[in-house]
Design a protein around this motif. Structure first.
Motif, PDB file in Angstrom:
ATOM      1  N   ARG A   1       5.158  -5.291 -32.397  1.00 42.52           N
ATOM      2  CA  ARG A   1       6.069  -4.332 -31.763  1.00 42.52           C
ATOM      3  C   ARG A   1       7.386  -5.054 -31.435  1.00 42.52           C
ATOM      4  NH1 ARG A   1       4.233  -0.811 -26.723  1.00 42.52           N
ATOM      5  NH2 ARG A   1       3.136   0.249 -28.371  1.00 42.52           N
ATOM      6  N   ARG A   2       8.463  -4.422 -31.786  1.00 41.20           N
ATOM      7  CA  ARG A   2       9.785  -4.951 -31.457  1.00 41.20           C
ATOM      8  C   ARG A   2      10.088  -4.588 -30.015  1.00 41.20           C
ATOM      9  NH1 ARG A   2      10.122  -1.793 -35.624  1.00 41.20           N
ATOM     10  NH2 ARG A   2      11.484  -0.315 -34.614  1.00 41.20           N
ATOM     11  N   SER A   3      10.758  -5.480 -29.297  1.00 47.38           N
ATOM     12  CA  SER A   3      11.150  -5.133 -27.928  1.00 47.38           C
ATOM     13  C   SER A   3      12.150  -3.991 -28.013  1.00 47.38           C
ATOM     14  CB  SER A   3      11.757  -6.335 -27.215  1.00 47.38           C
ATOM     15  OG  SER A   3      12.890  -6.783 -27.900  1.00 47.38           O
TER      16      SER A   3
ATOM     17  N   GLU B   1       2.589  -2.524 -33.196  1.00 40.05           N
ATOM     18  CA  GLU B   1       2.748  -1.090 -33.363  1.00 40.05           C
ATOM     19  C   GLU B   1       1.331  -0.527 -33.336  1.00 40.05           C
ATOM     20  OE1 GLU B   1       5.691   0.486 -33.555  1.00 40.05           O
ATOM     21  OE2 GLU B   1       6.777  -1.403 -33.473  1.00 40.05           O
ATOM     22  N   THR B   2       1.138   0.620 -32.740  1.00 39.44           N
ATOM     23  CA  THR B   2      -0.210   1.159 -32.649  1.00 39.44           C
ATOM     24  C   THR B   2      -0.644   1.735 -33.993  1.00 39.44           C
ATOM     25  OG1 THR B   2       0.667   3.238 -31.794  1.00 39.44           O
ATOM     26  CG2 THR B   2      -0.105   1.623 -30.176  1.00 39.44           C
TER      27      THR B   2
ATOM     28  N   GLY C   1       7.681   2.791 -26.567  1.00 36.98           N
ATOM     29  CA  GLY C   1       7.513   2.331 -25.206  1.00 36.98           C
ATOM     30  C   GLY C   1       6.599   3.122 -24.308  1.00 36.98           C
ATOM     31  N   GLY C   2       6.340   4.395 -24.574  1.00 39.40           N
ATOM     32  CA  GLY C   2       5.528   5.220 -23.692  1.00 39.40           C
ATOM     33  C   GLY C   2       4.066   5.249 -24.072  1.00 39.40           C
ATOM     34  N   ASP C   3       3.524   6.435 -24.173  1.00 41.55           N
ATOM     35  CA  ASP C   3       2.117   6.667 -24.445  1.00 41.55           C
ATOM     36  C   ASP C   3       1.771   6.260 -25.884  1.00 41.55           C
ATOM     37  OD1 ASP C   3      -0.373   7.720 -25.003  1.00 41.55           O
ATOM     38  OD2 ASP C   3       0.032   9.667 -24.087  1.00 41.55           O
ATOM     39  N   PRO C   4       0.860   5.281 -26.067  1.00 39.46           N
ATOM     40  CA  PRO C   4       0.548   4.822 -27.421  1.00 39.46           C
ATOM     41  C   PRO C   4      -0.107   5.884 -28.295  1.00 39.46           C
ATOM     42  CG  PRO C   4      -0.753   3.625 -25.785  1.00 39.46           C
ATOM     43  CD  PRO C   4       0.196   4.507 -25.048  1.00 39.46           C
ATOM     44  N   LYS C   5      -0.953   6.762 -27.716  1.00 37.55           N
ATOM     45  CA  LYS C   5      -1.578   7.822 -28.526  1.00 37.55           C
ATOM     46  C   LYS C   5      -0.527   8.804 -29.027  1.00 37.55           C
ATOM     47  CE  LYS C   5      -6.325   7.845 -27.001  1.00 37.55           C
ATOM     48  NZ  LYS C   5      -7.163   7.700 -28.155  1.00 37.55           N
ATOM     49  N   LEU C   6       0.422   9.152 -28.157  1.00 34.12           N
ATOM     50  CA  LEU C   6       1.508  10.042 -28.557  1.00 34.12           C
ATOM     51  C   LEU C   6       2.342   9.387 -29.649  1.00 34.12           C
ATOM     52  CD1 LEU C   6       3.190  12.600 -28.245  1.00 34.12           C
ATOM     53  CD2 LEU C   6       4.422  11.480 -26.384  1.00 34.12           C
ATOM     54  N   ALA C   7       2.625   8.103 -29.487  1.00 35.86           N
ATOM     55  CA  ALA C   7       3.410   7.387 -30.499  1.00 35.86           C
ATOM     56  C   ALA C   7       2.686   7.384 -31.842  1.00 35.86           C
ATOM     57  CB  ALA C   7       3.690   5.964 -30.035  1.00 35.86           C
ATOM     58  N   ALA C   8       1.355   7.190 -31.826  1.00 36.17           N
ATOM     59  CA  ALA C   8       0.589   7.197 -33.068  1.00 36.17           C
ATOM     60  C   ALA C   8       0.642   8.570 -33.734  1.00 36.17           C
ATOM     61  CB  ALA C   8      -0.862   6.790 -32.804  1.00 36.17           C
ATOM     62  N   GLU C   9       0.553   9.625 -32.929  1.00 34.98           N
ATOM     63  CA  GLU C   9       0.632  10.978 -33.478  1.00 34.98           C
ATOM     64  C   GLU C   9       2.019  11.243 -34.062  1.00 34.98           C
ATOM     65  OE1 GLU C   9      -0.721  14.023 -30.765  1.00 34.98           O
ATOM     66  OE2 GLU C   9      -2.363  12.732 -30.103  1.00 34.98           O
ATOM     67  N   LEU C  10       3.056  10.806 -33.366  1.00 37.64           N
ATOM     68  CA  LEU C  10       4.421  10.986 -33.875  1.00 37.64           C
ATOM     69  C   LEU C  10       4.616  10.219 -35.172  1.00 37.64           C
ATOM     70  CD1 LEU C  10       6.453  10.776 -30.544  1.00 37.64           C
ATOM     71  CD2 LEU C  10       6.074  12.810 -31.950  1.00 37.64           C
TER      72      LEU C  10
ATOM     73  N   VAL D   1      -5.239   0.153 -32.598  1.00 35.28           N
ATOM     74  CA  VAL D   1      -4.892  -1.259 -32.681  1.00 35.28           C
ATOM     75  C   VAL D   1      -3.609  -1.389 -31.867  1.00 35.28           C
ATOM     76  CG1 VAL D   1      -4.241  -3.173 -34.175  1.00 35.28           C
ATOM     77  CG2 VAL D   1      -5.853  -1.456 -35.006  1.00 35.28           C
ATOM     78  N   SER D   2      -3.611  -2.282 -30.883  1.00 32.87           N
ATOM     79  CA  SER D   2      -2.484  -2.344 -29.952  1.00 32.87           C
ATOM     80  C   SER D   2      -1.939  -3.742 -29.718  1.00 32.87           C
ATOM     81  CB  SER D   2      -2.899  -1.770 -28.592  1.00 32.87           C
ATOM     82  OG  SER D   2      -3.314  -0.431 -28.726  1.00 32.87           O
ATOM     83  N   ALA D   3      -2.719  -4.783 -30.054  1.00 32.47           N
ATOM     84  CA  ALA D   3      -2.279  -6.151 -29.783  1.00 32.47           C
ATOM     85  C   ALA D   3      -3.033  -7.100 -30.705  1.00 32.47           C
ATOM     86  CB  ALA D   3      -2.537  -6.508 -28.323  1.00 32.47           C
ATOM     87  N   ARG D   4      -2.514  -8.320 -30.756  1.00 28.33           N
ATOM     88  CA  ARG D   4      -3.180  -9.353 -31.556  1.00 28.33           C
ATOM     89  C   ARG D   4      -3.023 -10.703 -30.880  1.00 28.33           C
ATOM     90  NH1 ARG D   4      -0.025 -12.874 -34.219  1.00 28.33           N
ATOM     91  NH2 ARG D   4       2.180 -12.376 -34.339  1.00 28.33           N
ATOM     92  N   GLN D   5      -3.934 -11.609 -31.234  1.00 25.74           N
ATOM     93  CA  GLN D   5      -3.847 -12.993 -30.790  1.00 25.74           C
ATOM     94  C   GLN D   5      -4.211 -13.873 -31.967  1.00 25.74           C
ATOM     95  OE1 GLN D   5      -6.326 -12.104 -27.245  1.00 25.74           O
ATOM     96  NE2 GLN D   5      -4.978 -13.592 -26.245  1.00 25.74           N
TER      97      GLN D   5
END
Length: 146
Positions: free
Chosen positions: A124-126, A102-103, A131-140, A69-73
């Motif tokens: 997501r807060r500015s 947030e992913t 800011g980088g790779d979303p998959k890496l961020a999700a794993e972290l 999940v990466s964005a919403r409208q």
């Protein structure tokens, strides 16, 4: 009595990133303007959600892009439409403002799913650490490091 807000969760098939989704939507709006149609962002689905009041009470369509999940409208309206094949479908009318979230990992599914507000990822807060790779961020995040 006020309806409880609900959201929808939908796979963005063939979309590689939030930026790619934004580009596709910008192109669709330009096509509509060029054809003399109202510049509305519409996503057509086969099934019509039953919880219309809750979805239109502040609900959003959350986009799953490449398993996250990466964005919403924000959902503006749900309108019945008929396809060229004569089958009735539902047009989800979306606010053009694409908000990154947030992913959050999600497994593939057919169609859309309801998403309760407490299960939806935060915007997501500015300047977010993601800011980088979303998959890496999700794993972290899963490891408690973000």
């Amino acid at each position: 009595m006020r309806a409880m807000t609900l959201h929808l969760l939908k796979l963005a098939v063939g979309v590689n990133s939030v930026e790619h989704l934004a580009e596709l939507q910008t192109a669709r709006l330009a096509e509509a303007r060029a054809a003399g149609r109202p510049p509305l962002l519409v996503h057509v689905t086969r099934q019509t959600p039953k919880e219309t009041a809750a979805l239109l009470d502040g609900g959003s369509l959350y986009w799953v892009i490449r398993g996250l999940v990466s964005a919403r409208q924000r959902l503006v309206a749900l309108e019945p439409v008929q396809g060229t094949d004569g089958v009735r479908r539902c047009a989800l009318v979306l606010d053009p403002d694409l908000v990154e979230t947030e992913t959050q990992p999600r497994k593939p599914h057919q169609g859309w799913r309801y998403l309760k507000p407490e299960d939806a990822p935060a915007d997501r807060r500015s300047g977010s650490a993601e800011g980088g790779d979303p998959k890496l961020a999700a794993e972290l995040r899963a490891l408690g490091l973000l």
